[in-house]
Scaffold this motif. Structure first.
Motif, PDB file in Angstrom:
ATOM      1  N   MET B 138       0.835  -1.211   0.000  1.00  0.00           N
ATOM      2  CA  MET B 138       0.000   0.000   0.000  1.00  0.00           C
ATOM      3  C   MET B 138       0.862   1.250   0.000  1.00  0.00           C
ATOM      4  SD  MET B 138      -2.852  -0.875   2.795  1.00  0.00           S
ATOM      5  CE  MET B 138      -3.989  -2.221   2.595  1.00  0.00           C
ATOM      6  N   ILE B 139       1.911   1.238   0.831  1.00  0.00           N
ATOM      7  CA  ILE B 139       2.786   2.413   0.915  1.00  0.00           C
ATOM      8  C   ILE B 139       3.464   2.652  -0.431  1.00  0.00           C
ATOM      9  CG2 ILE B 139       4.909   3.290   1.976  1.00  0.00           C
ATOM     10  CD1 ILE B 139       3.882   1.968   4.614  1.00  0.00           C
ATOM     11  N   ALA B 140       3.916   1.563  -1.063  1.00  0.00           N
ATOM     12  CA  ALA B 140       4.559   1.704  -2.375  1.00  0.00           C
ATOM     13  C   ALA B 140       3.576   2.305  -3.382  1.00  0.00           C
ATOM     14  CB  ALA B 140       5.063   0.353  -2.857  1.00  0.00           C
ATOM     15  N   ALA B 141       2.327   1.798  -3.366  1.00  0.00           N
ATOM     16  CA  ALA B 141       1.308   2.309  -4.293  1.00  0.00           C
ATOM     17  C   ALA B 141       1.038   3.785  -4.018  1.00  0.00           C
ATOM     18  CB  ALA B 141       0.020   1.499  -4.159  1.00  0.00           C
ATOM     19  N   LEU B 142       0.987   4.143  -2.739  1.00  0.00           N
ATOM     20  CA  LEU B 142       0.707   5.538  -2.382  1.00  0.00           C
ATOM     21  C   LEU B 142       1.842   6.459  -2.823  1.00  0.00           C
ATOM     22  CD1 LEU B 142      -0.869   5.028   1.129  1.00  0.00           C
ATOM     23  CD2 LEU B 142      -1.942   6.208  -0.788  1.00  0.00           C
ATOM     24  N   ILE B 143       3.080   5.967  -2.679  1.00  0.00           N
ATOM     25  CA  ILE B 143       4.210   6.799  -3.102  1.00  0.00           C
ATOM     26  C   ILE B 143       4.137   7.022  -4.613  1.00  0.00           C
ATOM     27  CG2 ILE B 143       6.736   6.855  -3.347  1.00  0.00           C
ATOM     28  CD1 ILE B 143       6.844   5.537  -0.550  1.00  0.00           C
ATOM     29  N   ALA B 185      -2.029   9.156   4.139  1.00  0.00           N
ATOM     30  CA  ALA B 185      -2.391   7.741   4.062  1.00  0.00           C
ATOM     31  C   ALA B 185      -1.194   6.859   4.425  1.00  0.00           C
ATOM     32  CB  ALA B 185      -2.904   7.403   2.670  1.00  0.00           C
ATOM     33  N   VAL B 186       0.013   7.261   3.963  1.00  0.00           N
ATOM     34  CA  VAL B 186       1.225   6.501   4.315  1.00  0.00           C
ATOM     35  C   VAL B 186       1.404   6.493   5.836  1.00  0.00           C
ATOM     36  CG1 VAL B 186       3.748   6.480   4.196  1.00  0.00           C
ATOM     37  CG2 VAL B 186       2.419   6.864   2.128  1.00  0.00           C
ATOM     38  N   LEU B 187       1.241   7.664   6.461  1.00  0.00           N
ATOM     39  CA  LEU B 187       1.369   7.749   7.917  1.00  0.00           C
ATOM     40  C   LEU B 187       0.331   6.860   8.597  1.00  0.00           C
ATOM     41  CD1 LEU B 187       2.012  11.554   8.608  1.00  0.00           C
ATOM     42  CD2 LEU B 187       3.653   9.688   8.495  1.00  0.00           C
ATOM     43  N   GLY B 188      -0.893   6.857   8.040  1.00  0.00           N
ATOM     44  CA  GLY B 188      -1.944   6.019   8.615  1.00  0.00           C
ATOM     45  C   GLY B 188      -1.551   4.552   8.600  1.00  0.00           C
ATOM     46  N   ILE B 189      -0.955   4.110   7.486  1.00  0.00           N
ATOM     47  CA  ILE B 189      -0.596   2.695   7.375  1.00  0.00           C
ATOM     48  C   ILE B 189       0.618   2.366   8.252  1.00  0.00           C
ATOM     49  CG2 ILE B 189       0.306   0.978   5.760  1.00  0.00           C
ATOM     50  CD1 ILE B 189      -1.730   2.442   3.767  1.00  0.00           C
ATOM     51  N   LEU B 190       1.599   3.285   8.286  1.00  0.00           N
ATOM     52  CA  LEU B 190       2.737   3.086   9.198  1.00  0.00           C
ATOM     53  C   LEU B 190       2.224   3.012  10.639  1.00  0.00           C
ATOM     54  CD1 LEU B 190       5.460   5.462   7.715  1.00  0.00           C
ATOM     55  CD2 LEU B 190       5.475   2.967   7.740  1.00  0.00           C
ATOM     56  N   GLY B 191       1.196   3.826  10.926  1.00  0.00           N
ATOM     57  CA  GLY B 191       0.588   3.822  12.259  1.00  0.00           C
ATOM     58  C   GLY B 191      -0.047   2.476  12.583  1.00  0.00           C
ATOM     59  N   ILE B 192      -0.756   1.884  11.606  1.00  0.00           N
ATOM     60  CA  ILE B 192      -1.346   0.555  11.816  1.00  0.00           C
ATOM     61  C   ILE B 192      -0.242  -0.417  12.219  1.00  0.00           C
ATOM     62  CG2 ILE B 192      -2.506  -1.407  10.713  1.00  0.00           C
ATOM     63  CD1 ILE B 192      -3.875   0.502   8.833  1.00  0.00           C
ATOM     64  N   GLY B 193       0.886  -0.320  11.518  1.00  0.00           N
ATOM     65  CA  GLY B 193       2.011  -1.207  11.794  1.00  0.00           C
ATOM     66  C   GLY B 193       2.539  -1.046  13.207  1.00  0.00           C
ATOM     67  N   LEU B 194       2.396   0.156  13.755  1.00  0.00           N
ATOM     68  CA  LEU B 194       2.861   0.399  15.125  1.00  0.00           C
ATOM     69  C   LEU B 194       1.822  -0.025  16.151  1.00  0.00           C
ATOM     70  CD1 LEU B 194       4.572   3.880  14.716  1.00  0.00           C
ATOM     71  CD2 LEU B 194       5.662   1.689  15.160  1.00  0.00           C
ATOM     72  N   GLY B 195       0.707  -0.565  15.664  1.00  0.00           N
ATOM     73  CA  GLY B 195      -0.322  -1.010  16.593  1.00  0.00           C
ATOM     74  C   GLY B 195      -1.295   0.098  16.943  1.00  0.00           C
ATOM     75  N   ASP B 200      -5.210   4.930  11.144  1.00  0.00           N
ATOM     76  CA  ASP B 200      -5.769   4.734   9.816  1.00  0.00           C
ATOM     77  C   ASP B 200      -7.008   5.609   9.603  1.00  0.00           C
ATOM     78  OD1 ASP B 200      -6.163   3.347   7.346  1.00  0.00           O
ATOM     79  OD2 ASP B 200      -7.781   2.248   8.336  1.00  0.00           O
ATOM     80  N   ALA B 201      -7.950   5.540  10.542  1.00  0.00           N
ATOM     81  CA  ALA B 201      -9.178   6.326  10.403  1.00  0.00           C
ATOM     82  C   ALA B 201      -8.882   7.814  10.543  1.00  0.00           C
ATOM     83  CB  ALA B 201     -10.210   5.890  11.441  1.00  0.00           C
ATOM     84  N   ALA B 202      -7.892   8.156  11.374  1.00  0.00           N
ATOM     85  CA  ALA B 202      -7.518   9.563  11.534  1.00  0.00           C
ATOM     86  C   ALA B 202      -6.958  10.105  10.222  1.00  0.00           C
ATOM     87  CB  ALA B 202      -6.500   9.718  12.655  1.00  0.00           C
ATOM     88  N   ALA B 203      -6.122   9.289   9.552  1.00  0.00           N
ATOM     89  CA  ALA B 203      -5.574   9.706   8.263  1.00  0.00           C
ATOM     90  C   ALA B 203      -6.702   9.859   7.242  1.00  0.00           C
ATOM     91  CB  ALA B 203      -4.546   8.694   7.770  1.00  0.00           C
ATOM     92  N   ALA B 204      -7.668   8.936   7.294  1.00  0.00           N
ATOM     93  CA  ALA B 204      -8.813   9.008   6.374  1.00  0.00           C
ATOM     94  C   ALA B 204      -9.594  10.296   6.602  1.00  0.00           C
ATOM     95  CB  ALA B 204      -9.717   7.791   6.566  1.00  0.00           C
ATOM     96  N   ALA B 205      -9.761  10.674   7.879  1.00  0.00           N
ATOM     97  CA  ALA B 205     -10.483  11.913   8.181  1.00  0.00           C
ATOM     98  C   ALA B 205      -9.726  13.111   7.629  1.00  0.00           C
ATOM     99  CB  ALA B 205     -10.662  12.051   9.696  1.00  0.00           C
ATOM    100  N   PHE B 206      -8.398  13.095   7.779  1.00  0.00           N
ATOM    101  CA  PHE B 206      -7.584  14.198   7.258  1.00  0.00           C
ATOM    102  C   PHE B 206      -7.754  14.315   5.739  1.00  0.00           C
ATOM    103  CE2 PHE B 206      -3.682  15.637   5.222  1.00  0.00           C
ATOM    104  CZ  PHE B 206      -3.489  16.864   5.839  1.00  0.00           C
ATOM    105  N   ILE B 207      -7.711  13.170   5.054  1.00  0.00           N
ATOM    106  CA  ILE B 207      -7.838  13.191   3.594  1.00  0.00           C
ATOM    107  C   ILE B 207      -9.216  13.704   3.187  1.00  0.00           C
ATOM    108  CG2 ILE B 207      -7.769  11.799   1.482  1.00  0.00           C
ATOM    109  CD1 ILE B 207      -5.941   9.854   3.059  1.00  0.00           C
TER     110      ILE B 207
END
Lengths: 169, 315
Positions: B138-143, B185-195, B200-207
């Protein structure tokens, strides 16, 4: 520009987080993998669905997924606490973090997928095990095991032996 | 004089317009590849879904621009005596309202996910026979999704200013700002990885807030344009002093006692009425036509100015 400050803040926060938790990535929000390793016991819900999960009248467990779970527990170095029961009860308990995995010949199209998560399909692009949503470290561990250890030929052989219909719920 | 005259873009601007059209085709092409790549990386991440919808939406302005360009250049007809320049504003208005509504819907989705406390699950994904954590894909696709729009946006911004194209400007500005939503969105996914399941939803709200902002500013702009507001600069939105310049130029002629102009924008051209108080014994029809020509020559965007002789101008 406030957006720029927010972005910088978010990046810094993430970098600290990454540095603090770099020993494992992704991590579990509810620490399922850590909990399993700490208590040394894997809580597994078993829903009868031959040939994947077979429960004999004297409560003995066997079947393809039961054997897979036994191997997975061996890999983790933990014992298994089995919870034979209905799909409804077991999946609900899974959602409440009272199970770590539920097996029962589930398919990834299962309507419960809104409430629990399913592993990557390990057989026939549809058979999967149920885990709690968002516990990504534990999920990675289980999927890595399934991808490395499931030999499709072995499952096919078992299926022929039991000559049962490939059922699914 | 012709009642229904055709607007001709100056030679140098025609070249720029051709370039702008080419860039818009490239934008559509890259956005198509982006939406396809993102679609295949799409998992259960709310931020990823929101970013994907945002990328689909950002195809609207270039499409609107190209369609409107096709129609707005058509000469005036008996049925449409003022020409077709307003196609642009009209289609822009519709697109902007659509973006605004989708933005609100996305914000609702993000907040609902946050309130439900939904924990996003990211499985392994098979990538050319390799199995990796889908978060990385996902991160690669987003970049990939932020690079072409960023470059194209930067290339289109100066063209929009030089061509006085507000649709093009809004489109370029959206493209240029796209890296922020992709980054979120990248930050949201990195955040998921950190538990951090909420990241993710916060990043979605920002977008979705960024989508709402685009929709809102563009709706407002389209409304202001359709209300025949005074002409403004396509890039900075500051008022153009064309009415003042027309007045000053006309007052420079000895037979013009007073002058005033009332201008409006029709897409990328500016037209309107000029009122003059003449002090002359000569026949005025020919004189007025010359004055209209003189006024129109002040700026390349001016077109079809009507000139009107009056007794006096009240202010």
């Amino acid at each position: 520009m406030p957006i720029r400050h927010l972005t910088t803040l978010a990046v810094l926060l993430l970098l600290t987080g990454l540095l603090a938790g770099c020993e494992r990535y992704p991590q579990d929000p509810h620490h399922t993998l850590d909990n399993v390793l700490q208590r040394g016991v894997l809580y597994v819900g078993a829903v009868e669905n031959p040939p994947w999960v077979i429960i004999t009248p004297d409560k003995k467990l066997s079947g393809i997924e039961v054997e897979l779970i036994r191997d997975f527990a061996k890999e983790l170095g933990v014992t298994i606490q089995w919870y034979p029961g209905s799909a409804q009860n077991n999946l609900f308990a899974l959602k409440e973090y009272k199970r770590d995995i539920v097996v029962g010949g589930f398919k990834t199209t299962n309507p419960w997928k809104k409430h629990v998560a399913f592993s990557i399909p390990y057989y026939n692009e549809q058979h999967a095990m149920a885990v709690t949503s968002g516990e990504n470290a534990f999920l990675m561990q289980l999927e890595a095991f399934l991808l490395n250890n499931v030999e499709k030929t072995a499952i096919k052989r078992r299926l022929r032996q039991t000559s049962a219909k490939v059922g699914g719920k | 004089m012709k009642v229904r005259c055709q607007y001709e873009l100056p030679q140098d601007k025609q070249k720029l317009l051709k370039k702008a059209k080419t860039l818009e085709w490239w934008t559509i092409f890259f956005l198509l590849t982006i939406t396809v790549v993102m679609y295949f990386a799409l998992g259960s991440s709310q931020a990823m879904k929101t970013a994907w919808i945002e990328d689909v939406l950002s195809m609207i302005p270039p499409i609107v621009f190209l369609i409107a360009m096709h129609f707005s250049g058509k000469p005036p007809t008996e049925q449409f005596p003022y020409g077709h320049h307003r196609t642009m504003m009209l289609s822009f208005m519709v697109a902007a309202v659509a973006v605004l509504v989708v933005g609100l819907y996305l914000l609702y989705g993000a907040i609902a996910t946050l309130l439900k406390g939904h924990h996003p699950t990211l499985n392994h994904i098979s990538l050319f026979g390799w199995y990796v954590w889908s978060g990385w894909v996902m991160i690669a696709a987003l970049i990939y999704s932020v690079i072409p729009p960023f470059i194209l946006g930067r290339m289109k911004l100066p063209l929009a200013k030089d061509l006085h194209e507000k649709t093009l400007h809004a489109d370029a500005a959206m493209n240029k700002a796209d890296w922020m939503t992709g980054g979120a969105a990248v930050l949201g996914i990195l955040g998921i990885g950190l538990g951090w399941w909420w990241a993710d939803a916060a990043a979605a709200a920002f977008i979705s807030l960024s989508v709402i902002k685009d929709g809102f500013t563009n709706t407002k702009r389209a409304m202001v344009d359709l209300m025949d507001s005074r002409p403004t600069d396509a890039a900075s939105d500051k008022p153009l002093d064309l009415a003042q310049r027309i007045r000053e130029k006309l007052l420079g002629f000895p037979d013009v006692e007073d002058a005033a102009a009332r201008l409006r924008e029709d897409g990328h051209v500016i037209s309107g009425e000029v009122f003059v108080v003449l002090n002359t014994d000569k026949p005025i029809a020919a004189r007025l036509e010359t004055l209209a020509e003189q006024a129109t020559a002040i700026d390349w965007r001016l077109y079809s100015l009507t000139i009107m002789p009056v007794e006096s101008i009240e202010r």
